[in-house]
Design an enzyme around this catalytic site. Structure first.
Site, PDB file in Angstrom:
ATOM      1  N   GLU A 222       1.589  -1.475   0.409  1.00  0.00           N
ATOM      2  CA  GLU A 222      -0.244  -0.481   0.170  1.00  0.00           C
ATOM      3  C   GLU A 222       0.798   0.850  -0.115  1.00  0.00           C
ATOM      4  O   GLU A 222       1.181   1.515   1.004  1.00  0.00           O
ATOM      5  CB  GLU A 222      -0.670   0.380   1.234  1.00  0.00           C
ATOM      6  CG  GLU A 222      -1.623  -1.157   1.363  1.00  0.00           C
ATOM      7  CD  GLU A 222      -3.212  -0.716   0.851  1.00  0.00           C
ATOM      8  OE1 GLU A 222      -3.428  -0.073  -0.100  1.00  0.00           O
ATOM      9  OE2 GLU A 222      -3.854  -1.946   1.323  1.00  0.00           O
ATOM     10  N   CYS A 256      -2.217   9.273   2.306  1.00  0.00           N
ATOM     11  CA  CYS A 256      -1.359   8.650   1.268  1.00  0.00           C
ATOM     12  C   CYS A 256      -2.976   9.300   0.294  1.00  0.00           C
ATOM     13  O   CYS A 256      -2.416   9.506  -1.462  1.00  0.00           O
ATOM     14  CB  CYS A 256      -1.384   7.249   1.311  1.00  0.00           C
ATOM     15  SG  CYS A 256      -3.215   6.564   2.331  1.00  0.00           S
TER      16      CYS A 256
HETATM   17  P1  NAD Z   1       8.140   4.853   4.724  1.00  0.00           P
HETATM   18  O1  NAD Z   1       8.693   4.289   3.417  1.00  0.00           O
HETATM   19  O2  NAD Z   1       9.595   5.639   4.635  1.00  0.00           O
HETATM   20  O3  NAD Z   1       8.475   3.768   6.250  1.00  0.00           O
HETATM   21  C1  NAD Z   1       7.366   2.966   6.527  1.00  0.00           C
HETATM   22  C2  NAD Z   1       7.649   1.811   7.284  1.00  0.00           C
HETATM   23  O4  NAD Z   1       8.869   0.512   6.097  1.00  0.00           O
HETATM   24  C3  NAD Z   1       9.381   2.318   8.658  1.00  0.00           C
HETATM   25  O5  NAD Z   1       7.784   1.454   9.535  1.00  0.00           O
HETATM   26  C4  NAD Z   1       9.732   2.140   8.006  1.00  0.00           C
HETATM   27  O6  NAD Z   1      11.048   1.759   9.457  1.00  0.00           O
HETATM   28  C5  NAD Z   1      10.157   0.972   7.020  1.00  0.00           C
HETATM   29  N1  NAD Z   1      11.698   0.791   6.428  1.00  0.00           N
HETATM   30  C6  NAD Z   1      12.337   1.623   6.222  1.00  0.00           C
HETATM   31  N2  NAD Z   1      12.935   0.540   5.232  1.00  0.00           N
HETATM   32  C7  NAD Z   1      12.895  -0.669   5.322  1.00  0.00           C
HETATM   33  C8  NAD Z   1      13.454  -1.920   4.470  1.00  0.00           C
HETATM   34  N3  NAD Z   1      13.958  -1.778   3.936  1.00  0.00           N
HETATM   35  N4  NAD Z   1      12.097  -2.694   4.723  1.00  0.00           N
HETATM   36  C9  NAD Z   1      11.519  -2.704   5.816  1.00  0.00           C
HETATM   37  N5  NAD Z   1      10.391  -1.418   5.696  1.00  0.00           N
HETATM   38  C10 NAD Z   1      11.788  -0.691   5.587  1.00  0.00           C
HETATM   39  O7  NAD Z   1       6.913   5.986   4.520  1.00  0.00           O
HETATM   40  P2  NAD Z   1       6.832   6.614   5.687  1.00  0.00           P
HETATM   41  O8  NAD Z   1       7.160   7.578   5.723  1.00  0.00           O
HETATM   42  O9  NAD Z   1       6.841   6.501   6.882  1.00  0.00           O
HETATM   43  O10 NAD Z   1       4.724   6.613   5.245  1.00  0.00           O
HETATM   44  C11 NAD Z   1       4.736   8.332   4.679  1.00  0.00           C
HETATM   45  C12 NAD Z   1       4.759   7.346   2.815  1.00  0.00           C
HETATM   46  O11 NAD Z   1       3.250   6.242   3.867  1.00  0.00           O
HETATM   47  C13 NAD Z   1       4.164   8.102   1.810  1.00  0.00           C
HETATM   48  O12 NAD Z   1       4.348   8.107   0.895  1.00  0.00           O
HETATM   49  C14 NAD Z   1       2.411   7.814   2.122  1.00  0.00           C
HETATM   50  O13 NAD Z   1       1.488   7.700   0.780  1.00  0.00           O
HETATM   51  C15 NAD Z   1       2.426   6.575   2.373  1.00  0.00           C
HETATM   52  N6  NAD Z   1       0.833   5.524   2.665  1.00  0.00           N
HETATM   53  C16 NAD Z   1       0.270   4.782   2.172  1.00  0.00           C
HETATM   54  C17 NAD Z   1      -1.174   4.447   2.554  1.00  0.00           C
HETATM   55  C18 NAD Z   1      -2.219   3.751   1.225  1.00  0.00           C
HETATM   56  O14 NAD Z   1      -3.041   3.408   1.927  1.00  0.00           O
HETATM   57  N7  NAD Z   1      -1.541   3.457  -0.179  1.00  0.00           N
HETATM   58  C19 NAD Z   1      -1.286   4.551   3.535  1.00  0.00           C
HETATM   59  C20 NAD Z   1      -0.780   5.342   4.927  1.00  0.00           C
HETATM   60  C21 NAD Z   1       0.763   6.581   4.119  1.00  0.00           C
END
Ligand code: NAD
Length: 495
Positions: A222, A256
């Site tokens: 997502e 998002c």
């Molecule tokens: P991010 O991708 O920086 O981090 C998300 C999660 O992934 C965190 O818990 C982080 O610690 C973890 N992570 C980071 N590197 C990783 C790796 N290599 N392997 C596994 N896990 C890892 O995102 P963010 O800044 O926390 O969130 C914002 C983003 O989330 C925006 O792009 C937003 O659009 C998206 N989002 C999408 C939805 C949806 O339903 N489509 C909902 C909410 C947020």
């Protein structure tokens, strides 16, 4: 000056392995319970959370900077609804389906298609909705008999731990929490769970997808979005402006499916644009600070770049860092600019005017993302027609995005927004695996078993003919061919 020591990699990996192993040990007895028994325990977990709802709402506010109203409306209430929905409907949705087996050619067989838990689900979460997002996975996954390890964002670690601690008192080790940053997320995938549900940025999601693919782990993504709101010329101006302002600004635009692009029909722009500007100015008082300086820097860089390329601000201005960023509405934005193409994730939108419905749809579809979109108009038939042409996982007519809080409706995207599904019975299909169980009560040998002979070929021909022409005559011919074939087998076995 003291410096924070980062944890050695081996210790992150061993914590991840332990968490997955502990969840795995707890999962089997949990899966052995009936869905109704699991639902009863999940209701107790719901009570344990809601009894301390005020504490949770405060904690969410402290970590995310959300206004208290939004901590309740989009987080605490969402959790209450999720448990209520899944505990009521989940057991029915998990009931085995009786498969249809052709009784003439394959007599005496009963087939059950069951939905079995995958095992250990790792749920990796972002910070913007630190409770309601992971709970869309945690509640149905547990109800289906999985164990779950939650990896909250490093920006909201307290909220994630609070949630899991509250549930753990009732459910034990079927729910666990992994503190840490991306390194821990990667280590959890490495630890070999049975399913990964990732919500976060497109960039990280791609890495997670690759890591899962290398290990053969099913993975739901997502990801980010760049939603567009289309305003048709018969839209109710005041309501549309208020709704779109909310869609741009809620959670300071860190959503998002926040509205980041507004495509307006030229015939209504004269009335709509000033109305939207008014609504955004009114909303300014309720816009919290962005979650981190890095997030603010990203948003400001999109706005500065657009202005440098000749864009204009219809409302708002870039403020000093100690003041929250007000809602910003840009126009005359270059369509190659990040403000148009990339996710800004702030209280910023780009407005563009077009002369007809086809041009409005083309603007909405000018994106590699495909999460949500909305169409605002008075003639619902026309609005629906326009909505069907927009390339996105979800489209709302005369509203935007609110369905994330409705557990029965899928939250789903396409393209760079990922193809995962959360919420709804459709999500349950991702959190379980189909399992086929067939019971054969037939005593005769099967017509397709050895030895083969001419009667078998004849039988196959009559079956093909029956599929082609149907009717009683074809069925009788099949029955006759079946009898001849069984006699052929019997004769051959006597030799
Ligand atoms: P991010 O991708 O920086 O981090 C998300 C999660 O992934 C965190 O818990 C982080 O610690 C973890 N992570 C980071 N590197 C990783 C790796 N290599 N392997 C596994 N896990 C890892 O995102 P963010 O800044 O926390 O969130 C914002 C983003 O989330 C925006 O792009 C937003 O659009 C998206 N989002 C999408 C939805 C949806 O339903 N489509 C909902 C909410 C947020």
């Amino acid at each position: 000056m003291s410096t924070v020591q980062s944890e050695p990699t081996s210790s992150v990996a061993s914590r991840a392995t332990d968490l997955v192993a502990r969840a795995r040990a707890a999962q089997q007895p949990w899966a052995a319970k009936t869905p109704e028994q699991r639902a009863a325990m999940l209701r107790q977990a719901q009570q344990a959370i809601l009894a301390r709802a005020a504490e949770l709402a405060e904690l969410i506010g402290a970590e995310t900077k959300k206004p208290l109203a939004e901590s309740y409306s989009s987080e605490v209430l969402g959790v209450a609804d999720l448990f209520a929905y899944w505990c009521k409907y989940g057991p029915g949705l998990l009931r085995p389906r009786k498969g249809k087996v052709p009784s003439l050619e394959m007599p005496g067989k009963t087939a059950w298609v069951e939905r079995l838990p995958r095992g250990v689900v790792v749920c990796i979460s972002p910070w913007n909705y630190p409770i309601s997002l992971p709970m869309r996975t945690i509640v149905p996954a547990l109800l289906a008999g999985n164990a779950v390890v939650l990896k909250p964002s490093e920006i909201t670690p307290g909220t994630g731990r609070w949630l899991v601690d509250a549930m753990h008192t009732v459910l034990g080790d079927v729910i666990g929490v992994a503190d840490g940053d991306g390194e821990m997320g990667a280590a959890l995938v490495e630890a070999g769970p049975d399913q990964v549900v990732f919500t976060g940025s497109t960039r990280t999601g791609r890495k997670v997808a690759v890591a899962c693919a290398e290990r053969g782990i099913p993975c739901d993504l997502e990801l980010g979005g760049k939603d567009c709101a289309i305003v048709l010329d018969d839209a109710a101006v005041e309501r549309t402006a208020a709704g779109i302002a909310w869609g741009i600004v809620t959670n300071a635009g860190q959503n998002c499916s926040g509205i980041e692009r507004v495509a307006v029909h030229a015939a209504v722009a004269g009335k709509f644009v000033p109305a939207l500007v008014r609504e955004l100015q009114r909303a300014a008082a309720d816009v919290p600070e962005l979650v981190t300086p890095a997030q603010r820097h990203l948003v400001e860089s999109h706005v500065r770049d657009a202005l440098d390329r000749g864009a204009k601000l219809l409302t708002g201005e870039l403020t000093p860092p100690e003041q929250p960023l007000p809602p910003l509405l840009l126009t005359d934005v270059d369509r190659d600019a990040p403000a148009w193409k990339d996710e800004s994730f702030g209280p910023v939108a780009v407005l563009i005017v077009a002369n007809d419905d086809a041009a409005l749809v083309a603007l909405a579809n000018d994106s590699r993302y495909g999460l949500g979109a909305s169409v605002w108009g008075g003639d619902l038939k026309r609005a629906e027609q326009v909505a069907r042409q927009v390339r996105s996982g979800m489209v709302w007519v005369n509203n935007h995005s609110f369905t994330g809080a409705v557990p029965d409706l899928p939250w789903v995207g396409l393209g760079d927004s990922g193809t995962g599904v959360t919420n709804s019975p459709e999500a349950l299909e991702h959190l379980t695996r189909p399992h086929l169980l067939v019971i054969d009560r037939a005593s005769a040998l099967e017509a397709w078993w050895y030895p083969y002979g001419p009667a078998m070929v004849e039988l196959m021909k009559t079956v093909v003919d029956r599929q082609r022409s149907g009717g009683l005559g074809a069925t009788l011919r099949t029955l006759k061919a079946l009898k001849t074939r069984m006699a052929e087998i019997a004769r051959a076995r006597q030799n």
